[in-house]
Write a protein that holds these residues in place. Structure first.
Motif, PDB file in Angstrom:
ATOM      1  N   ASP A  67       0.823  -1.193   0.000  1.00  0.00           N
ATOM      2  CA  ASP A  67       0.000   0.000   0.000  1.00  0.00           C
ATOM      3  C   ASP A  67       0.865   1.254   0.000  1.00  0.00           C
ATOM      4  OD1 ASP A  67       0.988   0.219   2.523  1.00  0.00           O
ATOM      5  OD2 ASP A  67      -0.960   0.355   3.525  1.00  0.00           O
ATOM      6  N   SER A  68       0.275   2.397  -0.251  1.00  0.00           N
ATOM      7  CA  SER A  68       1.013   3.638  -0.410  1.00  0.00           C
ATOM      8  C   SER A  68       1.270   4.354   0.911  1.00  0.00           C
ATOM      9  CB  SER A  68       0.233   4.583  -1.348  1.00  0.00           C
ATOM     10  OG  SER A  68      -1.064   4.819  -0.818  1.00  0.00           O
ATOM     11  N   GLY A  69       0.987   3.675   2.031  1.00  0.00           N
ATOM     12  CA  GLY A  69       1.193   4.276   3.338  1.00  0.00           C
ATOM     13  C   GLY A  69       2.644   4.208   3.771  1.00  0.00           C
ATOM     14  N   PRO A  70       2.906   4.327   5.078  1.00  0.00           N
ATOM     15  CA  PRO A  70       4.274   4.298   5.591  1.00  0.00           C
ATOM     16  C   PRO A  70       4.934   2.943   5.366  1.00  0.00           C
ATOM     17  CG  PRO A  70       2.677   4.153   7.380  1.00  0.00           C
ATOM     18  CD  PRO A  70       1.901   4.472   6.143  1.00  0.00           C
ATOM     19  N   THR A  71       6.259   2.918   5.421  1.00  0.00           N
ATOM     20  CA  THR A  71       7.016   1.689   5.221  1.00  0.00           C
ATOM     21  C   THR A  71       8.001   1.497   6.371  1.00  0.00           C
ATOM     22  OG1 THR A  71       8.673   2.859   3.897  1.00  0.00           O
ATOM     23  CG2 THR A  71       6.837   1.831   2.709  1.00  0.00           C
ATOM     24  N   ILE A  72       8.490   0.268   6.503  1.00  0.00           N
ATOM     25  CA  ILE A  72       9.476  -0.038   7.532  1.00  0.00           C
ATOM     26  C   ILE A  72      10.765   0.711   7.217  1.00  0.00           C
ATOM     27  CG2 ILE A  72      10.776  -1.875   8.656  1.00  0.00           C
ATOM     28  CD1 ILE A  72       8.575  -3.816   7.753  1.00  0.00           C
ATOM     29  N   SER A  73      11.262   1.491   8.168  1.00  0.00           N
ATOM     30  CA  SER A  73      12.431   2.334   7.931  1.00  0.00           C
ATOM     31  C   SER A  73      13.709   1.511   7.813  1.00  0.00           C
ATOM     32  CB  SER A  73      12.592   3.348   9.055  1.00  0.00           C
ATOM     33  OG  SER A  73      12.981   2.692  10.263  1.00  0.00           O
ATOM     34  N   GLU A  74      14.724   2.112   7.188  1.00  0.00           N
ATOM     35  CA  GLU A  74      16.015   1.451   7.057  1.00  0.00           C
ATOM     36  C   GLU A  74      16.659   1.236   8.421  1.00  0.00           C
ATOM     37  OE1 GLU A  74      17.300   0.088   4.325  1.00  0.00           O
ATOM     38  OE2 GLU A  74      15.398   0.665   3.386  1.00  0.00           O
ATOM     39  N   ALA A  75      16.402   2.153   9.350  1.00  0.00           N
ATOM     40  CA  ALA A  75      16.962   2.021  10.697  1.00  0.00           C
ATOM     41  C   ALA A  75      16.402   0.785  11.386  1.00  0.00           C
ATOM     42  CB  ALA A  75      16.650   3.272  11.514  1.00  0.00           C
ATOM     43  N   ILE A  76      15.113   0.535  11.220  1.00  0.00           N
ATOM     44  CA  ILE A  76      14.495  -0.650  11.812  1.00  0.00           C
ATOM     45  C   ILE A  76      15.030  -1.912  11.151  1.00  0.00           C
ATOM     46  CG2 ILE A  76      12.330  -1.938  12.029  1.00  0.00           C
ATOM     47  CD1 ILE A  76      10.907   0.713  12.503  1.00  0.00           C
ATOM     48  N   LYS A  77      15.186  -1.882   9.842  1.00  0.00           N
ATOM     49  CA  LYS A  77      15.729  -3.043   9.129  1.00  0.00           C
ATOM     50  C   LYS A  77      17.143  -3.352   9.601  1.00  0.00           C
ATOM     51  CE  LYS A  77      12.963  -2.301   4.946  1.00  0.00           C
ATOM     52  NZ  LYS A  77      13.002  -1.969   3.504  1.00  0.00           N
ATOM     53  N   GLU A  78      17.931  -2.307   9.825  1.00  0.00           N
ATOM     54  CA  GLU A  78      19.299  -2.495  10.297  1.00  0.00           C
ATOM     55  C   GLU A  78      19.297  -3.087  11.702  1.00  0.00           C
ATOM     56  OE1 GLU A  78      23.351   0.148  11.165  1.00  0.00           O
ATOM     57  OE2 GLU A  78      21.693   1.017  10.022  1.00  0.00           O
ATOM     58  N   ARG A  79      18.391  -2.596  12.538  1.00  0.00           N
ATOM     59  CA  ARG A  79      18.271  -3.112  13.908  1.00  0.00           C
ATOM     60  C   ARG A  79      17.901  -4.602  13.879  1.00  0.00           C
ATOM     61  NH1 ARG A  79      18.254  -4.382  18.880  1.00  0.00           N
ATOM     62  NH2 ARG A  79      16.593  -3.877  20.334  1.00  0.00           N
ATOM     63  N   MET A  80      16.974  -4.992  13.002  1.00  0.00           N
ATOM     64  CA  MET A  80      16.569  -6.389  12.903  1.00  0.00           C
ATOM     65  C   MET A  80      17.707  -7.265  12.385  1.00  0.00           C
ATOM     66  SD  MET A  80      12.581  -6.431  11.665  1.00  0.00           S
ATOM     67  CE  MET A  80      12.895  -5.683  10.058  1.00  0.00           C
ATOM     68  N   THR A  81      18.473  -6.733  11.436  1.00  0.00           N
ATOM     69  CA  THR A  81      19.601  -7.485  10.878  1.00  0.00           C
ATOM     70  C   THR A  81      20.660  -7.738  11.944  1.00  0.00           C
ATOM     71  OG1 THR A  81      19.226  -6.516   8.686  1.00  0.00           O
ATOM     72  CG2 THR A  81      21.381  -7.510   9.095  1.00  0.00           C
ATOM     73  N   GLU A  82      20.960  -6.709  12.743  1.00  0.00           N
ATOM     74  CA  GLU A  82      21.945  -6.853  13.813  1.00  0.00           C
ATOM     75  C   GLU A  82      21.480  -7.879  14.845  1.00  0.00           C
ATOM     76  OE1 GLU A  82      22.310  -2.905  15.312  1.00  0.00           O
ATOM     77  OE2 GLU A  82      23.642  -2.223  13.705  1.00  0.00           O
ATOM     78  N   LYS A  83      20.196  -7.823  15.188  1.00  0.00           N
ATOM     79  CA  LYS A  83      19.662  -8.772  16.162  1.00  0.00           C
ATOM     80  C   LYS A  83      19.703 -10.187  15.626  1.00  0.00           C
ATOM     81  CE  LYS A  83      17.762  -9.621  20.153  1.00  0.00           C
ATOM     82  NZ  LYS A  83      18.511  -9.377  21.409  1.00  0.00           N
ATOM     83  N   SER A  84      19.401 -10.355  14.357  1.00  0.00           N
ATOM     84  CA  SER A  84      19.430 -11.677  13.734  1.00  0.00           C
ATOM     85  C   SER A  84      20.829 -12.277  13.785  1.00  0.00           C
ATOM     86  CB  SER A  84      18.948 -11.582  12.284  1.00  0.00           C
ATOM     87  OG  SER A  84      19.044 -12.830  11.634  1.00  0.00           O
ATOM     88  N   ALA A  85      21.837 -11.454  13.473  1.00  0.00           N
ATOM     89  CA  ALA A  85      23.222 -11.927  13.492  1.00  0.00           C
ATOM     90  C   ALA A  85      23.646 -12.296  14.910  1.00  0.00           C
ATOM     91  CB  ALA A  85      24.146 -10.845  12.931  1.00  0.00           C
TER      92      ALA A  85
END
Length: 401
Positions: A67-85
């Motif tokens: 949808d054309s609404g808000p999207t998951i920010s790059e900062a959140i994606k980076e936080r999730m990637t760090e947590k995953s690692a």
């Protein structure tokens, strides 16, 4: 001198035998470590394949219209990637709790508590806090109730939903409870309402907390799933899926936090890469009807799904290669409503005509607990599998230990 020589020979023989045993033990340990490392490598490769979309999926499912609404920010994606690692690295070293209940202990479980927590109404879902061992249930009466697992005493009652509660969930590291019905609500465990997310147009059948504890996912019968930032009490993105005929019936985040498993009302499981919002694999999980629940084992190897035609276990290491033609590693026949792995990934509990526990990997029966007067709709382990809490359409919540 003869006696000294005889004693020396005896000591030498004992030393030789000890060294032989030590060498044999070292070889066994080396073999076990090698097998463990190979299994972890297979799992990591499977998860990486799912994240990268390197599986056979229909072209129409490779990208989703967002949808054309808000999207998951790059900062959140980076936080999730760090947590995953961090989690993936730490999981290889994590030891199983020495207090984990043994198979023999589980085989001796008996009914210790039988309470009609929702009074004249039936509970519809259940979760257990792994530190204080409290139980939270959602009911057909639209209420969310926190109770003591040992006494059944009601600790808090949350009223605010207008329809039956579909899912409840404890925040294991914070004083919060989540519930879903016509909206998603966040509560303090003392009953105070913190916020409401009203981003779906249909009943919300699945909620799952991210490993960071900062994000929440919901999935709805309106054919969409949504991602929330709990630190700002904001919906980051709603992802509609016109191919999810009938909408979503279940959702669960993988323990590493970058993969989302969703179940649909029309029998499909759809696995998503959250960072790219892409459906990386879809497969038929039931012969017909809704996927009742999804649960990932904490070690990341297995996923369990429930449905009218059985409780099925899927090996993620093979799922990445099988794609749309995925086949379960194990099927337990029957009409199962819910399934959960314990935190260690050692046991799997199923809720159906009874409460039943299996040993993960071998999938051997451990114990079957009978006593509910109707279908069991939810079951969850306490800390270290020290007890099991279950709820049923017979209007009771029971504790087995």
């Amino acid at each position: 001198t003869h006696l000294l020589r005889k004693e020396l020979d005896k000591v030498r023989a004992e030393l030789s035998h000890t060294l032989y045993q030590h060498d044999a033990a070292c070889r066994v340990i080396a073999k076990v470590l090698k097998e463990r490392d190979e299994a972890l490598k297979e799992r990591d490769e499977a998860i990486a394949a799912l994240k990268a979309g390197r599986v056979a999926v229909p072209a129409a499912a490779e990208s989703m219209e967002v949808d054309s609404g808000p999207t998951i920010s790059e900062a959140i994606k980076e936080r999730m990637t760090e947590k995953s690692a961090e989690l993936s690295k730490g999981r290889k070293k994590r030891a199983i709790s020495p207090n984990l209940a043994s198979e023999d202990t589980l085989k001796g479980f008996k009914e210790k508590l039988n309470k009609a927590v929702h009074k004249g109404s039936a509970p519809s879902c259940i979760d257990v806090h792994l530190e204080n061992n409290t139980i939270v249930t959602g009911g057909m009466d639209s209420k969310v109730i926190v109770s003591d697992s040992a006494t059944g005493k009601v600790v808090a009652t949350m009223s605010g939903h207008t329809k039956p509660v579909r899912r409840v969930l404890f925040h294991q590291a914070s004083d919060m409870v989540f519930s879903s019905s016509e909206v998603v609500k966040v509560w303090k465990t003392d009953g105070k309402e913190l916020c409401t997310f009203n981003n779906h147009k249909g009943e919300i059948n699945g909620i799952s907390l991210h490993a960071t504890g900062d994000y929440l996912v919901s999935a709805s019968a309106d054919k969409s799933w949504a991602f929330y930032d709990l630190t700002t009490a904001a919906c980051c993105q709603v992802v509609p899926d016109k191919d999810a005929a009938g909408g979503y019936s279940a959702a669960q985040l993988h323990p590493d936090g970058l993969i989302l498993g969703t179940g649909t009302i029309d029998s499909m499981v759809k696995v998503w890469d959250i960072k790219t919002i892409s459906n990386v694999v879809s497969f038929k999980a039931t012969s017909g009807g809704a996927v009742g629940s999804i649960s990932f084992s904490e070690n990341g190897y297995y996923m369990a799904t429930t449905g009218a035609d059985g409780l099925k276990v899927w090996d993620l290491r093979k799922l990445a290669k099988q794609g749309a033609d995925a086949q379960p590693a194990k099927v337990f026949e029957g009409n199962w409503k819910d399934a959960r792995f314990d935190y260690s990934g050692t046991y799997l509990v199923g809720a159906g005509s009874s409460v039943k526990v299996w040993l993960a990997k071998s999938w051997n029966d451990v114990v079957e607990l009978n006593g509910h007067g109707n279908d069991v709709v939810g079951a969850a382990f306490g800390k270290d599998a020290s007890f099991i809490a279950s709820c049923s359409s017979d209007k009771t919540v029971r504790m087995w230990a």
